[in-house]
Design a protein around this motif. Structure first.
Motif, PDB file in Angstrom:
ATOM      1  N   UNK A  60     -54.892  81.379 -14.342  1.00 26.06           N
ATOM      2  CA  UNK A  60     -55.198  82.785 -14.080  1.00 26.06           C
ATOM      3  C   UNK A  60     -56.690  82.981 -13.838  1.00 26.06           C
ATOM      4  N   UNK A  61     -57.513  82.258 -14.596  1.00 21.59           N
ATOM      5  CA  UNK A  61     -58.960  82.412 -14.453  1.00 21.59           C
ATOM      6  C   UNK A  61     -59.436  82.007 -13.060  1.00 21.59           C
ATOM      7  N   UNK A  62     -58.737  81.048 -12.454  1.00 18.82           N
ATOM      8  CA  UNK A  62     -59.131  80.567 -11.126  1.00 18.82           C
ATOM      9  C   UNK A  62     -58.396  81.273  -9.997  1.00 18.82           C
ATOM     10  N   UNK A  63     -57.591  82.258 -10.324  1.00 25.00           N
ATOM     11  CA  UNK A  63     -56.824  82.965  -9.294  1.00 25.00           C
ATOM     12  C   UNK A  63     -57.728  83.894  -8.493  1.00 25.00           C
ATOM     13  N   UNK A  64     -57.202  84.318  -7.333  1.00 23.93           N
ATOM     14  CA  UNK A  64     -58.007  85.128  -6.423  1.00 23.93           C
ATOM     15  C   UNK A  64     -58.391  86.485  -6.982  1.00 23.93           C
ATOM     16  N   UNK A  65     -57.451  87.165  -7.653  1.00 20.60           N
ATOM     17  CA  UNK A  65     -57.768  88.512  -8.106  1.00 20.60           C
ATOM     18  C   UNK A  65     -58.772  88.503  -9.253  1.00 20.60           C
TER      19      UNK A  65
END
Length: 286
Positions: free
Chosen positions: A173-178
């Motif tokens: 999640x930390x590396x996700x786009x949003x």
């Protein structure tokens, strides 16, 4: 025939709500019954779970005593019913502790930097290197027997699994786009973590918790069977199994019916847990 005509029946079948599987319905019914029994066991019996009557010792299952009596003349059916609440509470406590500590550990490993990640995950590797039951026994040896210590021991045995799950999800999640977009817009890092990282990282954990509950019950009962949990005369399924093992040949019902209760509960929890996981992740459990 055109392509839409060919696909139409499949589309209609996909849109049609699927009926619950009989096994899932039966498992849900068993869990509902277990919850009712745990809350109000007195609704199903008039006997006392601890009152002894040596004149009725080791009576076989029959009309007066559906599950027979034990070596002290206590009604086994009543003791199985009253043993439901301690067994459920012990498993719930162990699972809640494992989930809470595992979540905190996983989030600190994922968000606390490389040093914290290495320290916490190497500690988790050490715990994972030991079989869960052996690890729980080591914790009990350090803390001493007792219901609370059994819950802590089972929680420590399984918290590395939750910690690793939360860590992996938090890293994704930390590396996700949003999340990167929110950080690029200048939103403070603590706000991004609380609003985006934590809720999305905990989703798979909540799906796995029901399966963990069944495993916690199994290991809690095993520790109680070894005499490390709730002590007689208070009924508890694992302790009742221990009481019945020495007279299994002469009075099989004393140990068999508590074992059936543990087995049915664990199977029902696993069936419902697998259905929940399939529902929310789109895949079954290997």
């Amino acid at each position: 025939m055109t392509a839409p005509d060919i696909a139409a029946p499949e589309t209609a079948a996909a849109l049609r709500p699927r009926m619950p599987r009989p096994a899932l319905v039966a498992a849900a019914a068993v869990l509902a019954l277990i919850v009712v029994v745990a809350i109000a066991p007195g609704l199903f019996t008039d006997f006392s779970p601890t009152a002894t009557d040596m004149r009725q010792a080791l009576v076989a299952p029959g009309g007066a005593h559906w599950f027979g009596t034990d070596q002290l003349g206590r009604d086994v059916f009543t003791r199985v019913l009253y043993g439901t609440r301690p067994a459920i509470l012990l498993a719930v406590t162990a699972t809640a502790l494992a989930v809470a500590i595992g979540t905190l550990t996983g989030l600190l490993a994922a968000l606390g930097g490389p040093i914290a990640d290495q320290i916490l995950m190497r500690g988790a590797d050490v715990l994972l290197a030991l079989p869960p039951l052996l690890l729980a026994l080591l914790v009990i040896a350090a803390l001493g027997p007792g219901t609370g210590n059994v819950a802590v021991a089972v929680a420590i045995a399984f918290l590395p699994l939750y910690a690793r799950l939360v860590r992996s999800e938090a890293l994704l999640v930390r590396r996700s786009g949003y999340v990167e977009s929110a950080t690029g817009l200048g939103i403070p890092r603590p706000v991004v973590i609380v609003r985006h990282v934590v809720p999305n990282a905990l989703g798979p954990l909540l799906v796995m918790a029901p399966l963990g509950f069944g495993t916690s019950m199994l290991y809690s009962s095993a520790l109680s069977f070894l005499g490390l949990g709730l002590q007689p005369p208070t009924p508890e399924w694992g302790a009742m199994l221990s009481e019945g093992k020495s007279i299994l040949a002469a009075a099989w019902w004393v140990g068999v019916f508590p074992g059936i209760a543990v087995t049915c509960t664990v199977i029902a929890v696993n069936v419902v847990g697998r259905a929940v996981r399939t529902r929310f992740t789109g895949r079954g459990v290997a």
